[in-house]
Scaffold this motif. Structure first.
Motif, PDB file in Angstrom:
ATOM      1  N   PRO A 114       0.805  -1.226   0.000  1.00  0.00           N
ATOM      2  CA  PRO A 114       0.000   0.000   0.000  1.00  0.00           C
ATOM      3  C   PRO A 114       0.835   1.271   0.000  1.00  0.00           C
ATOM      4  O   PRO A 114       0.337   2.330  -0.367  1.00  0.00           O
ATOM      5  N   TYR A 115       2.109   1.181   0.411  1.00  0.00           N
ATOM      6  CA  TYR A 115       2.914   2.394   0.557  1.00  0.00           C
ATOM      7  C   TYR A 115       4.175   2.381  -0.285  1.00  0.00           C
ATOM      8  O   TYR A 115       5.055   3.225  -0.111  1.00  0.00           O
ATOM      9  N   TYR A 116       4.299   1.428  -1.208  1.00  0.00           N
ATOM     10  CA  TYR A 116       5.466   1.405  -2.089  1.00  0.00           C
ATOM     11  C   TYR A 116       5.093   0.647  -3.348  1.00  0.00           C
ATOM     12  O   TYR A 116       4.455  -0.403  -3.265  1.00  0.00           O
ATOM     13  N   PRO A 117       5.464   1.159  -4.533  1.00  0.00           N
ATOM     14  CA  PRO A 117       5.019   0.538  -5.793  1.00  0.00           C
ATOM     15  C   PRO A 117       5.790  -0.742  -6.119  1.00  0.00           C
ATOM     16  O   PRO A 117       6.558  -0.804  -7.080  1.00  0.00           O
ATOM     17  N   ILE A 118       5.574  -1.761  -5.332  1.00  0.00           N
ATOM     18  CA  ILE A 118       6.294  -3.021  -5.481  1.00  0.00           C
ATOM     19  C   ILE A 118       5.451  -4.092  -4.802  1.00  0.00           C
ATOM     20  O   ILE A 118       4.661  -3.792  -3.905  1.00  0.00           O
ATOM     21  N   SER A 119       5.592  -5.322  -5.225  1.00  0.00           N
ATOM     22  CA  SER A 119       4.834  -6.376  -4.564  1.00  0.00           C
ATOM     23  C   SER A 119       5.472  -6.698  -3.203  1.00  0.00           C
ATOM     24  O   SER A 119       6.662  -6.453  -2.979  1.00  0.00           O
ATOM     25  N   TRP A 120       4.653  -7.250  -2.318  1.00  0.00           N
ATOM     26  CA  TRP A 120       5.161  -7.597  -0.998  1.00  0.00           C
ATOM     27  C   TRP A 120       6.289  -8.612  -1.102  1.00  0.00           C
ATOM     28  O   TRP A 120       7.298  -8.514  -0.397  1.00  0.00           O
ATOM     29  N   TYR A 121       6.185  -9.580  -2.016  1.00  0.00           N
ATOM     30  CA  TYR A 121       7.222 -10.610  -2.130  1.00  0.00           C
ATOM     31  C   TYR A 121       8.543 -10.020  -2.611  1.00  0.00           C
ATOM     32  O   TYR A 121       9.622 -10.409  -2.148  1.00  0.00           O
TER      33      TYR A 121
END
Length: 390
Positions: free
Chosen positions: A204-211
């Motif tokens: 939600p706070y960075y343009p990247i997937s959690w993995y």
């Protein structure tokens, strides 16, 4: 600044406390605090909030990266030839676990009592044993006190250090800089490899997937490159291979490095852009202390704040989550009141950190850092260590 002569730094390293590096610890902890406080979402001005997320949130990456490199550097600098792995591990665990256990317990109580969150096996047990960062699951990873994830990486560093330092010492002196380059390439390869991981769910706070975020930033094994780089940089200074770069020049290299963290996309901007600047800053700070050159981080206040930095790091999110700033979830303020709330949170964090440092950290290190026989008085504690994240 002229290059250190071979052997000069080694002779000084045996007794040097490297006060500049201790002072830098506070700046690194402050970066993490600023990152979390200014991106907590307490500003009414949505445009300001978005700008802070874009330009300030990366400070946390820099602060944690600094600590990982610093850890390898200082452990190498203060390594004892007579140390056995068990003795070394004892000192390191005594340094980190007392503060961790207190903040873990406090987080658990606050989670259940004030926060209203459910305490489960998945979000409490892994963090208790400091293995939470090995799991790419947010509920597990953040546990009862989010910042403790970095201690899971430190545990891997400590376990591997006796063998890593032996390997680095075997590297011919003229090849140390080459190996520093290899380790930086390793950091870049991690970012590239992360693109093979699923692109969802997005953070939600960075343009990247959690993995991808977890693989590049959180997984202890991928952060081992920075720890090993710290070991190599310490050997570079100790063997007189340091380049003619002063502390001021090294600090300036962080400007383009930080700009790249904002500009580069996705996983490439999290760790890699500031690895080289941070390695240069740590080495330049140590070289300045060895030669007695001026340093803005060596003053009594900065050193004292640096000694508090581990406790500060460990409590800052608990104060944010459960203190005045986060007590009412989702509440926002106008700009000046929001800034005042951040200042208040900083003051409370510093006060709580001082209590934790004086009541828990210092007594534990004095009592348990060195083994002793029943008839022996307690050994003098190790000189202050400057390598823990916190």
């Amino acid at each position: 600044m002229t290059a250190l002569r071979p052997g000069t730094a080694k002779a000084s390293a045996d007794g040097s406390r490297l006060p500049s590096l201790t002072g830098m610890r506070f700046i690194a902890s402050l970066m993490v605090f600023v990152c979390h406080a200014f991106t907590y979402g307490i500003f009414n001005d949505k445009g300001l909030s978005e700008s802070l997320v874009t330009y300030v949130s990366k400070l946390g990456f820099v602060g944690v990266g600094f600590f990982f490199i610093l850890s390898g550097f200082v452990l190498t600098w203060s390594a004892r030839d007579t140390d056995r792995p068990l003795t070394f591990w004892r000192r390191r665990l005594v340094k980190i676990y007392p503060n961790h256990l207190v903040t873990w317990a406090a987080g658990l109580v606050l989670m259940v009592w004030i926060g209203g969150y459910a305490a489960t096996v998945s979000n409490t047990v892994p963090s208790f044993f400091l293995i939470q960062a090995w799991f790419p699951v947010e509920d597990v990873f953040f546990g009862t006190n989010g910042p403790s994830w970095s201690l899971a990486a430190e545990l891997l560093f400590y376990l591997s250090f006796p063998w890593l330092v032996r390997w680095v010492r075997a590297i011919p002196e003229q090849r140390l800089w080459r190996w520093a380059g290899y380790l930086f390439v390793g950091v870049v390869v991690v970012a590239v490899a992360s693109q093979l991981l699923p692109s969802d769910p997005k953070m939600p706070y960075y343009p990247i997937s959690w993995y991808q975020y977890w693989f590049v930033y959180c997984m202890p094994l991928t952060r081992l490159f920075e720890f090993a780089l710290g070991i190599v940089m310490a050997r570079i200074v100790q063997t007189g291979r340091w380049i003619p770069l002063g502390l001021g020049g090294a600090l300036l290299t962080l400007v383009p490095g930080y700009a790249l963290t904002v500009w580069l996309p996705d996983a490439y901007g999290i760790v890699a852009p500031t690895v080289i600047p941070l390695a240069l800053i740590v080495a330049a700070g140590a070289a300045a202390d060895v030669r007695g050159l001026s340093s803005p981080f060596r003053g009594r206040l900065m050193v004292h704040l640096g000694e508090l930095s581990f406790a500060f790091y460990m409590v800052h999110m608990l104060v944010m989550w459960y203190g005045p700033m986060g007590r009412v979830p989702g509440r926002t303020w106008d700009t000046l009141p929001a800034l005042g709330m951040i200042v208040l949170t900083f003051a409370l964090t510093t006060a709580v950190a001082w209590i934790l440092y004086r009541v828990v950290e210092v007594p534990a290190v004095r009592r348990f850092s060195n083994p002793r026989t029943p008839r022996e008085p307690a050994a003098a504690p190790d000189r202050p260590l400057t390598d823990v994240v916190g």
